[in-house]
Write a protein that holds these residues in place. Structure first.
Motif, short mmCIF file in Angstrom:
data_model
loop_
_atom_site.label_atom_id
_atom_site.label_comp_id
_atom_site.label_asym_id
_atom_site.label_seq_id
_atom_site.Cartn_x
_atom_site.Cartn_y
_atom_site.Cartn_z
N ARG A 154 0.82 -1.21 0.00
CA ARG A 154 0.00 0.00 0.00
C ARG A 154 0.86 1.27 0.00
O ARG A 154 1.93 1.31 0.58
CB ARG A 154 -0.97 0.00 1.19
N PHE A 155 0.30 2.31 -0.61
CA PHE A 155 1.05 3.55 -0.79
C PHE A 155 1.03 4.44 0.46
O PHE A 155 1.74 5.43 0.52
CB PHE A 155 0.52 4.30 -2.02
N HIS A 182 0.96 -1.10 14.57
CA HIS A 182 0.41 -0.26 15.63
C HIS A 182 -0.41 0.91 15.10
O HIS A 182 -1.11 1.57 15.86
CB HIS A 182 1.54 0.28 16.51
N LEU A 183 -0.31 1.20 13.81
CA LEU A 183 -0.97 2.40 13.26
C LEU A 183 -2.23 2.05 12.44
O LEU A 183 -3.24 2.74 12.54
CB LEU A 183 0.00 3.19 12.39
N GLY A 184 -2.11 0.99 11.63
CA GLY A 184 -3.24 0.65 10.76
C GLY A 184 -3.61 -0.83 10.80
O GLY A 184 -4.73 -1.20 10.50
N GLY A 185 -2.62 -1.68 11.11
CA GLY A 185 -2.91 -3.10 11.32
C GLY A 185 -2.89 -3.97 10.08
O GLY A 185 -3.25 -5.15 10.15
N GLY A 186 -2.46 -3.40 8.92
CA GLY A 186 -2.41 -4.24 7.71
C GLY A 186 -3.83 -4.65 7.30
O GLY A 186 -4.82 -4.24 7.89
N VAL A 243 -8.97 -3.89 6.22
CA VAL A 243 -10.00 -4.13 5.19
C VAL A 243 -10.84 -5.36 5.48
O VAL A 243 -11.99 -5.45 5.04
CB VAL A 243 -9.35 -4.18 3.78
N ALA A 244 -10.29 -6.31 6.24
CA ALA A 244 -11.07 -7.52 6.55
C ALA A 244 -12.38 -7.14 7.24
O ALA A 244 -13.40 -7.81 7.06
CB ALA A 244 -10.26 -8.48 7.42
N CYS A 245 -12.35 -6.03 8.00
CA CYS A 245 -13.56 -5.64 8.75
C CYS A 245 -14.74 -5.40 7.81
O CYS A 245 -15.88 -5.70 8.14
CB CYS A 245 -13.29 -4.43 9.63
N HIS A 246 -14.47 -4.86 6.61
CA HIS A 246 -15.57 -4.64 5.65
C HIS A 246 -16.24 -5.98 5.31
O HIS A 246 -17.46 -6.08 5.21
CB HIS A 246 -15.03 -4.09 4.32
N TYR A 247 -15.40 -7.00 5.06
CA TYR A 247 -15.97 -8.28 4.62
C TYR A 247 -16.63 -9.01 5.76
O TYR A 247 -17.70 -9.62 5.58
CB TYR A 247 -14.88 -9.11 3.92
N VAL A 248 -16.03 -8.94 6.96
CA VAL A 248 -16.68 -9.57 8.11
C VAL A 248 -18.05 -8.93 8.31
O VAL A 248 -19.05 -9.61 8.57
CB VAL A 248 -15.81 -9.43 9.38
N ASP A 249 -18.10 -7.62 8.16
CA ASP A 249 -19.38 -6.94 8.34
C ASP A 249 -20.38 -7.39 7.27
O ASP A 249 -21.55 -7.64 7.58
CB ASP A 249 -19.19 -5.42 8.31
N ASP A 309 6.70 -1.07 11.01
CA ASP A 309 6.76 -2.43 11.53
C ASP A 309 5.56 -3.17 10.92
O ASP A 309 4.46 -3.13 11.47
CB ASP A 309 6.65 -2.36 13.07
N PRO A 310 5.74 -3.79 9.75
CA PRO A 310 4.55 -4.26 9.03
C PRO A 310 3.84 -5.41 9.74
O PRO A 310 4.47 -6.31 10.26
CB PRO A 310 5.09 -4.71 7.67
N GLU A 311 2.52 -5.33 9.75
CA GLU A 311 1.67 -6.42 10.24
C GLU A 311 1.59 -7.47 9.13
O GLU A 311 1.94 -7.19 7.97
CB GLU A 311 0.29 -5.82 10.59
N ILE A 312 1.12 -8.64 9.46
CA ILE A 312 0.89 -9.69 8.46
C ILE A 312 0.10 -9.10 7.28
O ILE A 312 -0.94 -8.47 7.51
CB ILE A 312 0.14 -10.86 9.13
N ASP A 313 0.64 -9.27 6.06
CA ASP A 313 -0.01 -8.60 4.92
C ASP A 313 -0.60 -9.58 3.91
O ASP A 313 -1.17 -9.15 2.90
CB ASP A 313 0.98 -7.64 4.24
N THR A 314 -0.44 -10.87 4.17
CA THR A 314 -0.87 -11.86 3.19
C THR A 314 -1.47 -13.03 3.96
O THR A 314 -0.78 -13.61 4.82
CB THR A 314 0.36 -12.33 2.38
#
Ligand SMILES: NC(=O)c1ccc[n+]([C@@H]2O[C@H](COP(=O)([O-])OP(=O)(O)OC[C@H]3O[C@@H](n4cnc5c(N)ncnc54)[C@H](O)[C@@H]3O)[C@@H](O)[C@H]2O)c1
Length: 335
Positions: free
Chosen positions: A158-159, A167-171, A176-182, A213-218
């Motif tokens: 992501r750009f 700690h800032l966005g969570g990957g 984005v997973a929250c959109h699909y869970v919802d 500090d990247p969160e799991i991205d895949t």
């Protein structure tokens, strides 16, 4: 139509989207916009004809006549910003995800209750024609039950570096997973019961993410609902620049398939090869979302998506991350 004073916190992509959407609501007056970047704040003020622009959130919220704040800041700031607003008696429409932690999310919900204001979550996909039609089809039994709802996508790192950070966005699993869970919760009309996931971090050490500090991205995440329906999300935000993988969104059941095509079309495939197409479905979700929030505030009615809905999605995201780290499936408490 009673007047509503609006303050937008954050003048990045979503702040600008909210400003544009609020302009379409009769009686809404754009009183203030805040961004730590003064040029962004000023540009947004001029483009959307806002009363004033500020670099401090509190200063923007202290302007007279503010009824509603749209929180459009990086996710780690959602709690601070929402609480600043709510403690001033201002209703909050907070962008998804609710927060980075369950503690923060629960505190936001408690503050809204304590202050007697509304807290709504920006689950804008609820306002998409596709989501509404898929819900109707599934609830009417068109595919039979249970169904499996799959979402597959892969995009470049992501750009906005903050969004990839633990700690800032969570990957993607937080952001984005929250959109699909919802969407799964809405379409199945059921609650998540069990989460299993596997994942990795392609972007570790990527030069595009200095100081991050990247969160799991895949990851591939499988969520079983109390109804027996399943949601499958398989995605990457860690692909090299200049590449992407085709996206796919569909539902499968014993009586057929629903395929998403673009953002306005659905094809239902029935036994024997018969097809039914739903086209020109509404995708104008942000004006509808702010209009619905304005109505909830004016009429003191329920919000379209609540803090509790945000918390339900966040629980699944955090359970998926934990499942990846421990190798174990996670049971979710039934609320
Ligand atoms: N509903 C959706 O589909 C959707 C889409 C994209 C993003 N989002 C969510 O919206 C939120 C914002 O995302 P975005 O894409 O607009 O991000 P962005 O990076 O484009 O904008 C964030 C803005 O916040 C400002 N900012 C950062 N720290 C600040 C501070 N301390 N005080 C004031 N301003 C500050 C930045 O300068 C920036 O302009 C995130 O939670 C994101 O997950 C939702």
């Amino acid at each position: 139509m009673s007047r509503l004073g609006i303050c937008v916190l954050g003048a990045g992509d979503m702040g600008r989207t909210h400003l544009g959407a609020w302009q379409t609501v009769p009686g809404a007056e754009l009183v203030a916009v805040a961004d730590i970047d003064p040029e962004r704040a000023e540009a947004a003020k001029n483009e959307f004809n806002v009363g004033g622009c500020f670099t401090e959130l509190a200063e923007a919220l202290d302007q007279p006549g503010i009824d509603i704040a749209s929180v459009c800041l990086p996710t780690h700031l959602h709690r601070t910003a929402a609480e600043l607003a709510m403690r001033r008696g201002v209703h909050v429409l907070c962008e998804k995800p609710l927060a980075m932690t369950l503690d923060d999310g629960e505190a936001m919900i408690a503050t809204a209750r304590e202050c007697g204001v509304k807290l709504a979550l920006g689950f804008c996909k609820r306002f998409m024609g596709q989501t509404q039609r898929v819900r109707e089809l599934v609830q009417s039994g068109a595919l039979g039950r249970p169904v499996m709802y799959r979402v597959v996508s892969g995009v470049e790192i992501r750009f906005k570096p903050w969004i990839m950070d633990k700690h800032l966005g969570g990957g993607p699993l937080i952001d984005v997973a929250c959109h699909y869970v919802d969407q799964w919760r809405v379409v199945f009309d059921s609650e998540p019961a069990r989460v299993m996931a596997m994942g990795t971090t392609f972007s570790t050490g990527a030069p595009e993410l200095p100081g991050i500090d990247p969160e799991i991205d895949t990851a591939s995440v499988l969520v079983e609902f109390a109804s027996g329906d399943m949601g499958l999300l398989s995605l990457s935000w860690g692909l090299p620049r200049g590449t992407r993988s085709p996206s796919q969104e569909d539902l499968m059941g014993r009586h057929g398939v629903i395929r998403f095509e673009g953002s306005t079309k659905l094809t239902v495939m029935k036994p024997g090869g018969e097809q039914q197409v739903f086209d020109e479905l509404d995708r104008d979700m942000h004006p509808k979302q702010v209009a619905a929030f304005a109505r909830a505030v004016r009429e003191n009615g329920p919000v379209a998506a609540s803090g509790e809905d945000g918390l339900a999605a966040l629980r699944v995201s955090l359970a998926a991350l934990e499942s990846i780290r421990t190798g174990q499936a996670r049971q979710l408490p039934q609320q």
